[in-house]
Design a protein around this motif. Sequence first.
Motif, PDB file in Angstrom:
ATOM      1  N   ALA A   1       4.524  -7.702 -12.041  1.00 25.03           N
ATOM      2  CA  ALA A   1       3.167  -7.658 -11.495  1.00 25.03           C
ATOM      3  C   ALA A   1       2.877  -6.367 -10.737  1.00 25.03           C
ATOM      4  CB  ALA A   1       2.949  -8.849 -10.570  1.00 25.03           C
ATOM      5  N   LEU A   2       3.903  -5.790 -10.133  1.00 26.04           N
ATOM      6  CA  LEU A   2       3.689  -4.655  -9.236  1.00 26.04           C
ATOM      7  C   LEU A   2       3.924  -3.301  -9.882  1.00 26.04           C
ATOM      8  CD1 LEU A   2       5.499  -5.965  -6.019  1.00 26.04           C
ATOM      9  CD2 LEU A   2       3.058  -6.068  -6.529  1.00 26.04           C
ATOM     10  N   CYS A   3       4.938  -3.212 -10.725  1.00 27.22           N
ATOM     11  CA  CYS A   3       5.371  -1.914 -11.219  1.00 27.22           C
ATOM     12  C   CYS A   3       4.300  -1.215 -12.042  1.00 27.22           C
ATOM     13  CB  CYS A   3       6.636  -2.055 -12.054  1.00 27.22           C
ATOM     14  SG  CYS A   3       8.083  -2.523 -11.095  1.00 27.22           S
ATOM     15  N   ARG A   4       4.243   0.086 -11.873  1.00 31.88           N
ATOM     16  CA  ARG A   4       3.279   0.876 -12.634  1.00 31.88           C
ATOM     17  C   ARG A   4       3.593   0.844 -14.131  1.00 31.88           C
ATOM     18  NH1 ARG A   4      -0.467   4.471 -11.379  1.00 31.88           N
ATOM     19  NH2 ARG A   4       0.086   4.396  -9.165  1.00 31.88           N
ATOM     20  N   ASN A   5       4.880   0.853 -14.473  1.00 37.91           N
ATOM     21  CA  ASN A   5       5.284   0.820 -15.874  1.00 37.91           C
ATOM     22  C   ASN A   5       6.498  -0.096 -16.005  1.00 37.91           C
ATOM     23  OD1 ASN A   5       5.674   1.279 -18.563  1.00 37.91           O
ATOM     24  ND2 ASN A   5       6.443   3.371 -18.341  1.00 37.91           N
ATOM     25  N   PRO A   6       6.300  -1.418 -15.924  1.00 40.85           N
ATOM     26  CA  PRO A   6       7.432  -2.345 -15.889  1.00 40.85           C
ATOM     27  C   PRO A   6       8.285  -2.367 -17.135  1.00 40.85           C
ATOM     28  CG  PRO A   6       5.378  -3.534 -16.224  1.00 40.85           C
ATOM     29  CD  PRO A   6       5.005  -2.113 -15.912  1.00 40.85           C
ATOM     30  N   ARG A   7       7.747  -1.877 -18.296  1.00 45.33           N
ATOM     31  CA  ARG A   7       8.525  -1.897 -19.536  1.00 45.33           C
ATOM     32  C   ARG A   7       9.424  -0.671 -19.667  1.00 45.33           C
ATOM     33  NH1 ARG A   7       7.041  -5.894 -22.837  1.00 45.33           N
ATOM     34  NH2 ARG A   7       5.031  -6.905 -22.468  1.00 45.33           N
ATOM     35  N   ASN A   8       9.240   0.278 -18.773  1.00 46.45           N
ATOM     36  CA  ASN A   8      10.086   1.474 -18.781  1.00 46.45           C
ATOM     37  C   ASN A   8      11.426   1.130 -18.138  1.00 46.45           C
ATOM     38  OD1 ASN A   8      11.392   3.903 -18.137  1.00 46.45           O
ATOM     39  ND2 ASN A   8       9.440   4.999 -17.903  1.00 46.45           N
ATOM     40  N   PRO A   9      12.542   1.247 -18.863  1.00 47.86           N
ATOM     41  CA  PRO A   9      13.836   0.871 -18.293  1.00 47.86           C
ATOM     42  C   PRO A   9      14.184   1.666 -17.045  1.00 47.86           C
ATOM     43  CG  PRO A   9      14.149   2.119 -20.332  1.00 47.86           C
ATOM     44  CD  PRO A   9      12.686   1.763 -20.245  1.00 47.86           C
ATOM     45  N   HIS A  10      13.736   2.928 -16.977  1.00 49.55           N
ATOM     46  CA  HIS A  10      14.019   3.727 -15.786  1.00 49.55           C
ATOM     47  C   HIS A  10      13.209   3.200 -14.600  1.00 49.55           C
ATOM     48  CE1 HIS A  10      16.379   6.521 -18.111  1.00 49.55           C
ATOM     49  NE2 HIS A  10      15.383   6.653 -18.979  1.00 49.55           N
ATOM     50  N   SER A  11      11.995   2.733 -14.889  1.00 47.40           N
ATOM     51  CA  SER A  11      11.178   2.126 -13.846  1.00 47.40           C
ATOM     52  C   SER A  11      11.843   0.885 -13.298  1.00 47.40           C
ATOM     53  CB  SER A  11       9.777   1.780 -14.393  1.00 47.40           C
ATOM     54  OG  SER A  11       9.026   1.095 -13.430  1.00 47.40           O
TER      55      SER A  11
ATOM     56  N   ARG B   1       0.840  -1.209   0.000  1.00 47.08           N
ATOM     57  CA  ARG B   1       0.000   0.000   0.000  1.00 47.08           C
ATOM     58  C   ARG B   1       0.871   1.252   0.000  1.00 47.08           C
ATOM     59  NH1 ARG B   1      -2.909  -3.171   3.961  1.00 47.08           N
ATOM     60  NH2 ARG B   1      -4.736  -4.110   2.972  1.00 47.08           N
ATOM     61  N   ARG B   2       1.983   1.211   0.725  1.00 50.74           N
ATOM     62  CA  ARG B   2       2.888   2.358   0.725  1.00 50.74           C
ATOM     63  C   ARG B   2       3.462   2.566  -0.672  1.00 50.74           C
ATOM     64  NH1 ARG B   2       8.267   3.194   1.574  1.00 50.74           N
ATOM     65  NH2 ARG B   2       8.696   1.082   2.300  1.00 50.74           N
ATOM     66  N   GLY B   3       3.788   1.457  -1.355  1.00 52.84           N
ATOM     67  CA  GLY B   3       4.287   1.579  -2.718  1.00 52.84           C
ATOM     68  C   GLY B   3       3.256   2.193  -3.650  1.00 52.84           C
ATOM     69  N   GLN B   4       1.994   1.866  -3.427  1.00 54.57           N
ATOM     70  CA  GLN B   4       0.926   2.468  -4.226  1.00 54.57           C
ATOM     71  C   GLN B   4       0.792   3.956  -3.907  1.00 54.57           C
ATOM     72  OE1 GLN B   4      -2.197  -0.282  -3.004  1.00 54.57           O
ATOM     73  NE2 GLN B   4      -2.212  -1.231  -5.043  1.00 54.57           N
ATOM     74  N   ASP B   5       0.830   4.296  -2.625  1.00 54.31           N
ATOM     75  CA  ASP B   5       0.703   5.697  -2.221  1.00 54.31           C
ATOM     76  C   ASP B   5       1.848   6.539  -2.763  1.00 54.31           C
ATOM     77  OD1 ASP B   5      -1.580   5.057  -0.820  1.00 54.31           O
ATOM     78  OD2 ASP B   5      -0.583   4.920   1.124  1.00 54.31           O
ATOM     79  N   ASP B   6       3.035   5.946  -2.848  1.00 54.28           N
ATOM     80  CA  ASP B   6       4.214   6.673  -3.328  1.00 54.28           C
ATOM     81  C   ASP B   6       4.342   6.666  -4.847  1.00 54.28           C
ATOM     82  OD1 ASP B   6       4.830   7.167  -0.708  1.00 54.28           O
ATOM     83  OD2 ASP B   6       6.412   5.647  -0.561  1.00 54.28           O
ATOM     84  N   GLY B   7       3.419   5.991  -5.520  1.00 53.99           N
ATOM     85  CA  GLY B   7       3.450   5.963  -6.973  1.00 53.99           C
ATOM     86  C   GLY B   7       4.383   4.931  -7.569  1.00 53.99           C
ATOM     87  N   GLU B   8       4.945   4.046  -6.748  1.00 53.53           N
ATOM     88  CA  GLU B   8       5.831   3.001  -7.264  1.00 53.53           C
ATOM     89  C   GLU B   8       5.038   1.880  -7.931  1.00 53.53           C
ATOM     90  OE1 GLU B   8       9.068   1.649  -4.632  1.00 53.53           O
ATOM     91  OE2 GLU B   8       8.235   3.059  -3.171  1.00 53.53           O
ATOM     92  N   PHE B   9       3.894   1.537  -7.350  1.00 60.15           N
ATOM     93  CA  PHE B   9       3.129   0.379  -7.791  1.00 60.15           C
ATOM     94  C   PHE B   9       1.832   0.809  -8.452  1.00 60.15           C
ATOM     95  CE2 PHE B   9       5.014  -2.051  -3.929  1.00 60.15           C
ATOM     96  CZ  PHE B   9       6.204  -2.233  -4.611  1.00 60.15           C
ATOM     97  N   ARG B  10       1.344  -0.056  -9.317  1.00 62.67           N
ATOM     98  CA  ARG B  10       0.047   0.166  -9.944  1.00 62.67           C
ATOM     99  C   ARG B  10      -1.057  -0.121  -8.938  1.00 62.67           C
ATOM    100  NH1 ARG B  10      -2.565  -4.525 -10.905  1.00 62.67           N
ATOM    101  NH2 ARG B  10      -1.358  -6.459 -10.820  1.00 62.67           N
ATOM    102  N   ASP B  11      -2.291   0.103  -9.350  1.00 61.81           N
ATOM    103  CA  ASP B  11      -3.427  -0.191  -8.480  1.00 61.81           C
ATOM    104  C   ASP B  11      -3.715  -1.690  -8.475  1.00 61.81           C
ATOM    105  OD1 ASP B  11      -3.791   2.482  -7.894  1.00 61.81           O
ATOM    106  OD2 ASP B  11      -5.197   2.805  -9.544  1.00 61.81           O
ATOM    107  N   PHE B  12      -3.872  -2.256  -7.299  1.00 64.71           N
ATOM    108  CA  PHE B  12      -4.285  -3.650  -7.143  1.00 64.71           C
ATOM    109  C   PHE B  12      -4.746  -3.820  -5.702  1.00 64.71           C
ATOM    110  CE2 PHE B  12       0.406  -3.411  -6.769  1.00 64.71           C
ATOM    111  CZ  PHE B  12       0.558  -3.723  -5.419  1.00 64.71           C
ATOM    112  N   ASP B  13      -5.346  -4.963  -5.407  1.00 59.86           N
ATOM    113  CA  ASP B  13      -5.764  -5.272  -4.043  1.00 59.86           C
ATOM    114  C   ASP B  13      -4.537  -5.738  -3.268  1.00 59.86           C
ATOM    115  OD1 ASP B  13      -6.682  -6.937  -1.758  1.00 59.86           O
ATOM    116  OD2 ASP B  13      -8.673  -6.496  -2.554  1.00 59.86           O
ATOM    117  N   ALA B  14      -4.099  -4.952  -2.315  1.00 61.85           N
ATOM    118  CA  ALA B  14      -2.863  -5.243  -1.593  1.00 61.85           C
ATOM    119  C   ALA B  14      -2.949  -6.550  -0.808  1.00 61.85           C
ATOM    120  CB  ALA B  14      -2.514  -4.092  -0.649  1.00 61.85           C
ATOM    121  N   ALA B  15      -4.104  -6.838  -0.228  1.00 62.23           N
ATOM    122  CA  ALA B  15      -4.247  -8.080   0.543  1.00 62.23           C
ATOM    123  C   ALA B  15      -4.144  -9.298  -0.365  1.00 62.23           C
ATOM    124  CB  ALA B  15      -5.586  -8.083   1.293  1.00 62.23           C
TER     125      ALA B  15
END
Length: 215
Positions: free
Chosen positions: A199-209, A148-162
Amino acid sequence: MLENEPGRQKARSFIDITRRAQLVGCAIEVIAELGETRASLVKIAERAGVSRGVISYHFDDRDELIRLVVAEVYERGRAVVQPRIEAQSTAAGQIREFIVGSVEFYGRYPRYIAALTAIRVSAAQQRTANPTRGAVTDELDAVARILRRGQDDGEFRDFDAAVMATTIRKALDGAVEHVLAGGAGEPYAAELTELFRLALCRNPRNPHSEETLLS
């Protein structure tokens, strides 16, 4: 009398703590070898080189001993994994180290994991309360908080954390089976890391991501 002297009381307490730790360690060994149901107090006492009465003196009953076995396994796991997690400043890095550290723990302490697995299997087969349930719930909650912290910080995409925390846990259960069957921790840990990066990254194909998140 000696029993009433403060120094004597401390010495006895230290001896009791040491003996209890020894007996828990022996219980882990016996459960790992024989399974939970066959790991009688007599066999555990034999492994420790003491009488059964010594176990009865230090523990209220067998259930207490099993609970302490579970607690010891999770405490040992935390000692391996938690420092790795705390060294990371990002949620993605913490999830990576949770995965890698967990697989490392399985490889370093296979008897601990075998004992824990035997306890879980026994509880399921006998349809009794699972002594590991509370620890598993705490672990899932901790992982979900990181997600959830990763989602709040913009690191992760939206998903059900549990749900995602449970998915990570189930994937690690596969790693447990792999290691207990004699498999190496790598490339298992690396593959799981890559799987959950995607599975988690907001933009996993972005090399900087990739570089900033799970690399």
